[in-house]
Design a protein around this motif. Structure first.
Motif, PDB file in Angstrom:
ATOM      1  N   PHE A 172       0.826  -1.195   0.000  1.00 11.48           N
ATOM      2  CA  PHE A 172       0.000   0.000   0.000  1.00 11.48           C
ATOM      3  C   PHE A 172       0.869   1.257   0.000  1.00 11.48           C
ATOM      4  O   PHE A 172       2.050   1.199   0.360  1.00 11.48           O
ATOM      5  CB  PHE A 172      -0.921   0.005   1.229  1.00 11.48           C
ATOM      6  N   PRO A 173       0.298   2.406  -0.405  1.00 14.42           N
ATOM      7  CA  PRO A 173       1.058   3.656  -0.420  1.00 14.42           C
ATOM      8  C   PRO A 173       1.506   4.062   0.980  1.00 14.42           C
ATOM      9  O   PRO A 173       1.002   3.564   1.998  1.00 14.42           O
ATOM     10  CB  PRO A 173       0.059   4.677  -0.994  1.00 14.42           C
ATOM     11  N   ALA A 174       2.441   5.017   1.031  1.00 14.23           N
ATOM     12  CA  ALA A 174       3.013   5.446   2.304  1.00 14.23           C
ATOM     13  C   ALA A 174       1.964   5.999   3.255  1.00 14.23           C
ATOM     14  O   ALA A 174       2.014   5.752   4.469  1.00 14.23           O
ATOM     15  CB  ALA A 174       4.101   6.484   2.063  1.00 14.23           C
ATOM     16  N   ALA A 175       0.986   6.750   2.717  1.00 21.94           N
ATOM     17  CA  ALA A 175      -0.041   7.322   3.587  1.00 21.94           C
ATOM     18  C   ALA A 175      -0.879   6.225   4.246  1.00 21.94           C
ATOM     19  O   ALA A 175      -1.236   6.328   5.427  1.00 21.94           O
ATOM     20  CB  ALA A 175      -0.947   8.256   2.784  1.00 21.94           C
ATOM     21  N   ALA A 176      -1.189   5.182   3.492  1.00 24.56           N
ATOM     22  CA  ALA A 176      -1.951   4.069   4.058  1.00 24.56           C
ATOM     23  C   ALA A 176      -1.126   3.334   5.105  1.00 24.56           C
ATOM     24  O   ALA A 176      -1.652   2.918   6.143  1.00 24.56           O
ATOM     25  CB  ALA A 176      -2.387   3.106   2.952  1.00 24.56           C
TER      26      ALA A 176
ATOM     27  N   GLY B 230      -1.616 -12.297   6.346  1.00 24.47           N
ATOM     28  CA  GLY B 230      -1.610 -10.850   6.132  1.00 24.47           C
ATOM     29  C   GLY B 230      -1.849 -10.486   4.681  1.00 24.47           C
ATOM     30  O   GLY B 230      -2.637  -9.590   4.373  1.00 24.47           O
ATOM     31  N   VAL B 231      -1.163 -11.183   3.768  1.00 24.71           N
ATOM     32  CA  VAL B 231      -1.348 -10.902   2.342  1.00 24.71           C
ATOM     33  C   VAL B 231      -2.779 -11.227   1.914  1.00 24.71           C
ATOM     34  O   VAL B 231      -3.425 -10.461   1.195  1.00 24.71           O
ATOM     35  CB  VAL B 231      -0.321 -11.698   1.510  1.00 24.71           C
ATOM     36  N   THR B 232      -3.283 -12.382   2.363  1.00 22.19           N
ATOM     37  CA  THR B 232      -4.657 -12.773   2.015  1.00 22.19           C
ATOM     38  C   THR B 232      -5.666 -11.758   2.550  1.00 22.19           C
ATOM     39  O   THR B 232      -6.596 -11.336   1.839  1.00 22.19           O
ATOM     40  CB  THR B 232      -4.978 -14.169   2.573  1.00 22.19           C
ATOM     41  N   GLY B 233      -5.488 -11.355   3.808  1.00 18.57           N
ATOM     42  CA  GLY B 233      -6.390 -10.366   4.392  1.00 18.57           C
ATOM     43  C   GLY B 233      -6.325  -9.043   3.674  1.00 18.57           C
ATOM     44  O   GLY B 233      -7.356  -8.388   3.459  1.00 18.57           O
ATOM     45  N   ALA B 234      -5.113  -8.612   3.281  1.00 18.40           N
ATOM     46  CA  ALA B 234      -4.972  -7.349   2.563  1.00 18.40           C
ATOM     47  C   ALA B 234      -5.661  -7.397   1.208  1.00 18.40           C
ATOM     48  O   ALA B 234      -6.290  -6.422   0.776  1.00 18.40           O
ATOM     49  CB  ALA B 234      -3.497  -7.007   2.402  1.00 18.40           C
ATOM     50  N   LEU B 235      -5.549  -8.528   0.508  1.00 14.01           N
ATOM     51  CA  LEU B 235      -6.193  -8.657  -0.804  1.00 14.01           C
ATOM     52  C   LEU B 235      -7.711  -8.673  -0.692  1.00 14.01           C
ATOM     53  O   LEU B 235      -8.421  -8.142  -1.550  1.00 14.01           O
ATOM     54  CB  LEU B 235      -5.701  -9.937  -1.488  1.00 14.01           C
ATOM     55  N   LEU B 236      -8.219  -9.288   0.388  1.00  8.72           N
ATOM     56  CA  LEU B 236      -9.674  -9.431   0.532  1.00  8.72           C
ATOM     57  C   LEU B 236     -10.332  -8.210   1.168  1.00  8.72           C
ATOM     58  O   LEU B 236     -11.433  -7.823   0.777  1.00  8.72           O
ATOM     59  CB  LEU B 236      -9.992 -10.676   1.368  1.00  8.72           C
ATOM     60  N   PHE B 237      -9.667  -7.605   2.152  1.00  9.39           N
ATOM     61  CA  PHE B 237     -10.311  -6.556   2.946  1.00  9.39           C
ATOM     62  C   PHE B 237      -9.577  -5.227   2.945  1.00  9.39           C
ATOM     63  O   PHE B 237      -9.933  -4.320   3.703  1.00  9.39           O
ATOM     64  CB  PHE B 237     -10.468  -7.036   4.401  1.00  9.39           C
ATOM     65  N   GLY B 238      -8.539  -5.093   2.128  1.00 10.68           N
ATOM     66  CA  GLY B 238      -7.806  -3.840   2.110  1.00 10.68           C
ATOM     67  C   GLY B 238      -6.823  -3.762   3.265  1.00 10.68           C
ATOM     68  O   GLY B 238      -6.460  -4.771   3.878  1.00 10.68           O
ATOM     69  N   ILE B 239      -6.405  -2.551   3.598  1.00  3.44           N
ATOM     70  CA  ILE B 239      -5.338  -2.394   4.585  1.00  3.44           C
ATOM     71  C   ILE B 239      -5.695  -2.923   5.969  1.00  3.44           C
ATOM     72  O   ILE B 239      -4.829  -3.483   6.650  1.00  3.44           O
ATOM     73  CB  ILE B 239      -4.853  -0.930   4.649  1.00  3.44           C
TER      74      ILE B 239
END
Length: 500
Positions: free
Chosen positions: A240-244, A372-381
């Motif tokens: 994700f971007p730095a702000a996120a 963590g990767v799976t959660g990020a892909l499914l639900f965002g940050i």
């Protein structure tokens, strides 16, 4: 050490570390207002890298002093301290070189960090060794001196970093951090010179081998444990971007709160546990761990519950509504930390179960990254934090199973589960009432509503503890007892029953 002195030591260290945490909690709040956005992003990314280095470079060497020093007297202690310092200086220098911008494995945002080329090598070489001062006084039984050192250094750090931040430049802040680390190293040297002398060479190789044999399994296991605890932040930084990532890191602010309470209690009882283990007093070890967990539960469980309810208020008031995304991350982390509110990891260290911890944490690191990767892909940050939920609970469960196997004590007897469940029930009831009050939206001023909810939660928690019959135990744990009661014989402790 008596039970009363152990309690005073745990409370003293927890209070000192709470003050330290409170001051460090204020630092990002000030820096986000004093530094430009790019400079603040560099600061947060730098501390992600520093946290990773501190997960690996110390290699359990400072904590090993809790094991070795109580087993030796006088100058027999000196080689362990001297060799610990030398090895920390070496591993700190290696960590600084590994985290420089020339490492192609680092995320692009970290490699582009301003001043990284000089800051990481200089700071980490000092910082890894400097943190020895947070163990040395306590390792030789000086809990009060340890607490005073923690408080004095916490105040100094805030003053130095805040003064540097007025410049609005990240490189000036980094320079202040290097100077602060140098001051801590100087204190380490003064302490060692005063109590252990400076006859460092020649190295006592049998002592060094003994220390390394003890430390290697625990160092690797600790590194893997801490790395899987940071895996979610690396996932967020990479995906994700730095702000996120900044919002995500704010959502993780509850993690150090739990760590400081757990570490303060663990550090206070570790020398006593080691002494009990050396005397083969297994029942005494288990009872001490039970009481430590019970005391921690009274503090940690309501803290996690109230933080989950007030997540939006905390982010809005402290970090402004630009970072509201952090509230969901904070709630998920509160759920994850329930998995370590009651733990026996201190016992696994005393029982020399480093190899087991190494294997468990090695497996769980990959599970954490995958979750963590799976959660990020499914639900965002916010989903990147799911790795912590899975692995913290699983890791603690493995530790309980292992301690039960090694000691022969069934799981149902390892802790005072009835008392712990009563505390949890009181927290859930108070949290439900606080959530209803939050949903009613009776007060428009955010900080005032947070204070009102917090007061209602605290009163409801105390009342529910009383109704559940758990308030008397809290008084016995945290308040000094009248002389007459202290002199009366204590009721017999329930026996620790072993497997057939």
């Amino acid at each position: 050490m008596t039970g009363a002195s152990l309690k005073r030591g745990a409370i003293t260290l927890t209070a000192a570390n709470m003050l330290d945490f409170g001051l460090q909690f204020l630092m990002p709040i000030a820096l986000v207002r004093l530094l430009p956005t790019s400079a603040f992003a560099d600061y947060r990314l730098a501390w992600l890298a520093i946290g990773t280095a501190m997960a690996i470079a110390p290699f359990a060497l400072p904590r090993s002093l809790f094991y070795f020093l109580p087993r030796h007297e006088g100058q027999a202690r000196a080689p362990y301290v001297h060799q610990t310092l030398l090895m920390l200086l070496l591993t700190g220098a290696l960590a600084g070189l590994a985290l420089g911008p020339w490492n192609p494995l680092l995320p692009a945002s970290l490699r582009a960090m301003h001043s990284a080329a000089w800051f990481m090598p200089a700071f980490l070489t000092l910082w890894v060794a400097a943190n020895l001062i947070e163990f040395l006084p306590n390792a030789r039984g000086d809990v009060a001196g340890q607490a005073k050192t923690i408080v004095a250094l916490a105040v100094l750090r805030v003053v130095m970093v805040a003064a540097a931040a007025w410049s609005g430049r990240a490189d000036v802040v980094f320079g202040a951090l290097v100077a602060y680390a140098a001051i801590k190293v100087l204190l380490v040297l003064l302490h060692i010179g005063r109590h252990y002398g400076w006859r460092v060479f020649p190295l006592q190789m049998p002592v060094l081998r003994t220390q390394l044999v003890y430390c290697v399994p625990f160092g690797l296991a600790s590194a893997l444990f801490l790395l899987r605890g940071q895996a979610d932040q690396w996932v967020a930084a990479a995906m994700f971007p730095a702000a996120a990532f900044a919002a995500f890191s704010i959502g993780a602010v509850i993690m150090p709160v739990v760590a400081l309470v757990r570490n303060s209690v663990s550090n206070a009882i570790a020398p006593r546990l080691s002494a009990l283990e050396s005397n083969k007093d297994q029942d005494g070890m288990l009872r001490l761990n039970q009481r430590a967990n019970l005391a921690s539960a009274y503090v940690l469980l309501p803290t996690l519950m109230l933080t989950a309810v007030l997540a939006v208020h905390i982010v809005t008031v402290v970090y402004t509504d630009k970072y509201l995304l952090a509230a969901d991350v904070m709630r998920i982390n509160c759920l994850a930390l329930l998995g370590v509110a009651v733990e026996v990891s201190t016992l696994t260290v005393v029982l020399n179960q480093g190899r087991f911890l190494l294997a468990a944490d090695g497996c769980l690191l990959f599970v954490s990254l995958a979750a963590g990767v799976t959660g990020a892909l499914l639900f965002g940050i916010p989903g990147a934090a799911l790795g912590n939920v899975v692995t913290l609970a699983a890791g603690n469960a493995f530790s309980f199973w292992r301690v039960s196997r090694v000691t022969g004590v069934p799981l149902r007897r390892l802790q005072q589960w009835g008392a712990l469940l009563r505390i949890l029930a009181a927290c859930v009831g108070a949290g439900a009432l606080a959530a209803l009050l939050d949903a009613a939206n009776l007060v428009r001023i955010v900080w005032l509503e947070a204070v009102l909810i917090g007061v209602v939660f605290a009163v409801a928690y105390a009342v529910l503890l009383k109704l559940a019959g758990a308030l008397a135990e809290a008084r016995a744990l945290f308040l000094p007892q009248p002389a007459a009661k202290a002199a009366s014989p204590a009721p017999p402790a329930s026996p620790i029953q072993k497997h057939d």
